[in-house]
Motif scaffolding. Structure first.
Motif, short mmCIF file in Angstrom:
data_model
loop_
_atom_site.label_atom_id
_atom_site.label_comp_id
_atom_site.label_asym_id
_atom_site.label_seq_id
_atom_site.Cartn_x
_atom_site.Cartn_y
_atom_site.Cartn_z
N GLN A 53 0.28 -1.14 -0.14
CA GLN A 53 -0.15 0.78 0.37
C GLN A 53 0.56 1.58 -0.13
OE1 GLN A 53 -3.77 1.18 2.89
NE2 GLN A 53 -1.58 1.09 4.04
N THR A 54 1.71 1.35 1.01
CA THR A 54 3.13 2.63 0.64
C THR A 54 3.61 2.71 -0.15
OG1 THR A 54 3.39 1.88 3.96
CG2 THR A 54 5.33 3.65 2.36
N ASP A 55 3.87 1.74 -0.73
CA ASP A 55 4.33 1.60 -2.47
C ASP A 55 3.34 2.09 -3.88
OD1 ASP A 55 6.70 1.21 -1.72
OD2 ASP A 55 6.77 -1.41 -2.26
N ILE A 56 2.20 1.81 -3.44
CA ILE A 56 1.10 2.02 -4.52
C ILE A 56 1.28 3.54 -4.12
CG2 ILE A 56 -1.39 1.50 -5.54
CD1 ILE A 56 0.71 -0.50 -6.28
N GLN A 57 0.84 3.56 -2.99
CA GLN A 57 0.78 5.44 -2.76
C GLN A 57 1.73 6.26 -3.00
OE1 GLN A 57 -0.42 5.05 1.38
NE2 GLN A 57 -2.60 4.53 1.62
N ALA A 58 2.46 6.02 -2.88
CA ALA A 58 3.78 6.35 -3.46
C ALA A 58 3.77 7.14 -5.26
CB ALA A 58 5.13 5.86 -2.70
N TYR A 59 3.61 5.90 -5.81
CA TYR A 59 3.61 5.36 -6.53
C TYR A 59 2.30 6.92 -7.29
CZ TYR A 59 3.45 3.60 -11.57
OH TYR A 59 3.64 3.10 -12.73
N ILE A 60 0.65 6.53 -7.43
CA ILE A 60 0.77 7.17 -7.61
C ILE A 60 0.43 8.71 -6.92
CG2 ILE A 60 -2.50 7.57 -7.67
CD1 ILE A 60 -2.62 4.37 -7.51
N GLY A 61 1.05 8.63 -5.84
CA GLY A 61 0.92 10.59 -5.54
C GLY A 61 2.16 10.64 -6.30
N THR A 62 2.66 10.36 -6.25
CA THR A 62 4.25 10.51 -7.50
C THR A 62 4.13 11.49 -8.81
OG1 THR A 62 6.16 9.63 -6.27
CG2 THR A 62 6.07 10.83 -7.79
N ALA A 69 1.46 7.52 -14.05
CA ALA A 69 2.80 6.90 -13.39
C ALA A 69 2.46 5.67 -14.27
CB ALA A 69 1.57 6.27 -12.05
N ARG A 70 1.70 5.00 -14.84
CA ARG A 70 2.19 3.99 -15.77
C ARG A 70 2.52 4.26 -17.37
NH1 ARG A 70 -2.36 -0.13 -17.33
NH2 ARG A 70 -2.97 1.24 -18.80
N ARG A 71 2.19 5.64 -17.62
CA ARG A 71 2.90 6.06 -18.76
C ARG A 71 4.92 6.67 -18.70
NH1 ARG A 71 -2.93 7.71 -19.95
NH2 ARG A 71 -2.30 10.38 -18.65
N PHE A 75 5.70 0.16 -12.36
CA PHE A 75 5.58 0.18 -10.62
C PHE A 75 6.87 -0.36 -10.07
CE2 PHE A 75 4.30 -2.23 -7.00
CZ PHE A 75 4.29 -0.96 -6.15
N HIS A 76 7.55 -2.27 -10.88
CA HIS A 76 8.49 -2.10 -9.89
C HIS A 76 9.86 -1.21 -10.27
CE1 HIS A 76 11.31 -5.30 -8.59
NE2 HIS A 76 11.51 -5.40 -9.87
N GLU A 77 9.82 -0.71 -11.50
CA GLU A 77 11.03 0.15 -11.60
C GLU A 77 11.18 1.09 -10.29
OE1 GLU A 77 11.10 1.91 -15.56
OE2 GLU A 77 12.60 -0.52 -16.24
N MET A 80 12.15 -0.29 -6.71
CA MET A 80 13.11 -0.47 -7.00
C MET A 80 14.31 0.89 -7.12
SD MET A 80 13.86 -3.62 -6.93
CE MET A 80 15.47 -3.68 -7.21
N GLN A 81 13.75 1.81 -7.59
CA GLN A 81 14.22 3.68 -7.39
C GLN A 81 14.02 3.84 -6.36
OE1 GLN A 81 12.76 6.44 -10.30
NE2 GLN A 81 14.12 8.31 -9.67
N ARG A 82 12.97 3.39 -5.56
CA ARG A 82 12.94 4.68 -4.33
C ARG A 82 13.27 3.94 -3.19
NH1 ARG A 82 7.86 2.80 -0.24
NH2 ARG A 82 6.99 4.64 0.53
N ARG A 83 13.73 2.09 -3.73
CA ARG A 83 14.12 1.49 -2.33
C ARG A 83 15.63 1.56 -2.51
NH1 ARG A 83 10.39 -1.39 0.53
NH2 ARG A 83 8.28 -1.82 -0.55
N GLY A 84 16.07 2.15 -3.40
CA GLY A 84 17.93 2.73 -3.39
C GLY A 84 18.35 1.11 -3.00
N PRO A 85 20.03 1.22 -4.03
CA PRO A 85 20.68 -0.20 -4.11
C PRO A 85 20.80 -0.20 -2.55
CG PRO A 85 22.17 2.32 -4.45
CD PRO A 85 20.84 2.19 -4.31
N SER A 86 21.28 0.70 -1.34
CA SER A 86 21.57 -0.12 -0.32
C SER A 86 20.27 -0.75 0.82
CB SER A 86 21.55 1.60 1.00
OG SER A 86 20.61 2.06 0.80
N GLY A 87 19.03 -0.93 -0.22
CA GLY A 87 17.66 -1.83 0.79
C GLY A 87 17.68 -0.73 1.85
#
Length: 447
Positions: A53-62, A69-71, A75-77, A80-87
């Motif tokens: 839910q947090t990821d979807i809210q951030a995705y649509i809210g952005t 958002a889909r255009r 969503f998967h990218e 991954m971008q939101r979490r970053g390479p450090s985890g």
């Protein structure tokens, strides 16, 4: 009698307790494990839904809407971008995210202890979700399908996701939970604990079954031993200790009461039986005894002499019979009274008994007539004994009864077994008696 432990009462009681304990332990353990799995899955699903839910809210809210958002970005990218390479979670504007805890990412990824900073061990989330709009069209599916409609059964399980206070999309959980290594280890530890508890319950049940079964079996053995003693030893009175007031105590009390009552009834029956036997013996004795002289009567003599004759014929032995009659006995009654006549009969009977062998059969045949059967005796041997009897009667001190009293007896003898029966031998001896009477009385005549 020893009983196999498997089929004894103690063995059966132990088996029943073990079966009941196993059933209860399996029921409790199975229910506890099922409830644990339900709670564990519910917690994992709730955590996964919160992250999704947090990821979807951030995705649509952005991007303002799902279409925008889909255009702009997959969503998967975006995740991954939101979490970053450090985890660690990189909050995006309007996403409402939180920084990840040490060793944890928002997607449930963990950093292994001792691994370099930034090294993330990625794994799938415990639950996957399908994203649909409010009309039931698939926006994001676990298999990559989009823009297809889902059925009512899936829509019933959908959970709303609000963006800016408005429900724009619904999340539907799909598939089975994906457990991590830590989750599997935790559940494995729980299963092992339940198994150890089950084994401990079985061991405790066996011990308790043996202890209680042994105590219960000991009480049953006391009753069994008492019953066997009643049967084998004939001791009706048996008492067993009463250890409790339960059913076994009531049974022991009832057995003790029954044993006492049976013992009393048996004693009374034994006394009655002894009285009956004594009375029967007395009646039998009375039936074969002459009440005046206490000698055997005619019935007894006929029975015993017939047996004696049969034995003599079977073994080729001799037997002699004597028929004697008191001389002038009617005159004794008439001249001296019947009381003196009775006393004469009693004294003659005593003389005959005292001067004959124990094997001889002596009886009062009727009135003043007496008979004797001499086994293993020829007529010559019997004549010698009869002569002694005749002399003893004649020489008896009759003056003690009456000064003028004189008593003699005439006798007839026979040993001719060829006559065919004891009755015929008695008839021949009776003929000898009459011959003695005709010859002057007070003598012995052989046939």
């Amino acid at each position: 009698m020893r009983i196999n432990l498997l089929f004894s009462l103690r063995g059966k009681l132990t088996a029943m307790l073990l079966l009941a304990s196993l059933t209860a332990a399996l029921a409790v353990g199975g229910t506890a494990y099922w409830l644990l799995m339900q709670d564990f899955n519910a917690t994992a699903r709730e955590t996964a839904f919160t992250n999704f839910q947090t990821d979807i809210q951030a995705y649509i809210g952005t991007y303002g809407s799902w279409e925008n958002a889909r255009r702009n970005q997959v969503f998967h990218e975006f995740v991954m971008q939101r979490r970053g390479p450090s985890g660690s979670l990189n909050p995006l504007p309007g996403a409402g995210g939180r920084p990840a805890l040490p060793g944890e990412t928002d997607a449930g990824e963990t950093r292994r202890p001792g691994a370099p900073a930034g090294a993330v061990h990625h794994r799938d989330p415990p639950f996957h979700f399908m994203l649909i709009d409010t009309q039931g069209h698939v926006l994001l599916g676990g298999d990559g399908r989009q823009d297809t409609a889902v059925g009512e059964d899936l829509r019933r399980d959908a959970r709303p996701i609000s963006v800016n206070g408005k429900v724009d999309v619904l999340a539907v959980p799909v598939g089975s939970p994906q457990l991590s290594t830590q989750d599997k280890a935790y559940l494995g530890a729980m299963r092992k604990a339940l198994q150890n508890g089950l084994l401990a319950a079985c061991a405790l049940t066996i011990v308790m079954g043996l202890v209680f079964g042994s105590r219960f079996g000991a009480r049953v053995r006391e009753l069994t031993s008492a019953i066997q003693s009643m049967r084998a030893d004939g001791e009706i009175l048996q008492q067993v200790p009463v250890h409790s007031r339960d059913e076994m105590g009531l049974l022991a009390s009832a057995f003790n009461r029954m044993s006492r009552e049976l013992s009393q009834a048996h004693s009374a029956l034994r006394r009655t039986n002894e009285q009956v036997q004594s009375q029967a013996a007395q009646l039998k004795e009375l039936s074969v005894r002459d009440p005046l002289t206490q000698m055997f009567n005619r019935r007894y003599f006929d029975e015993q002499s017939a047996l004696l004759y049969q034995q003599a014929m079977r073994h080729g032995r001799s037997v002699s019979v004597m028929v004697g009659d008191l001389d002038y006995f009617k005159s004794i009654n008439d001249d001296f009274s019947h009381a003196i006549g009775d006393e004469v009969l009693r004294r003659v009977a005593l003389i005959l008994r005292k001067n004959t062998r124990s094997t001889d059969i002596v009886a009062r045949y009727g009135g003043e007539e007496f008979v004797i059967a001499f086994p293993e005796s020829t007529v010559q041997q019997a004549a010698i004994r009869c002569e002694a009897l005749r002399a003893a009667i004649e020489q008896h001190t009759w003056q003690e009864v009456h000064p003028e009293l004189r008593v003699t007896m005439s006798m007839g003898l026979c040993d001719d077994t060829k006559r065919g029966s004891i009755e015929k031998m008695l008839a021949a001896a009776d003929e000898g008696l009459y011959e003695a009477k005709r010859s002057g009385r007070n003598r012995v005549v052989s046939c």
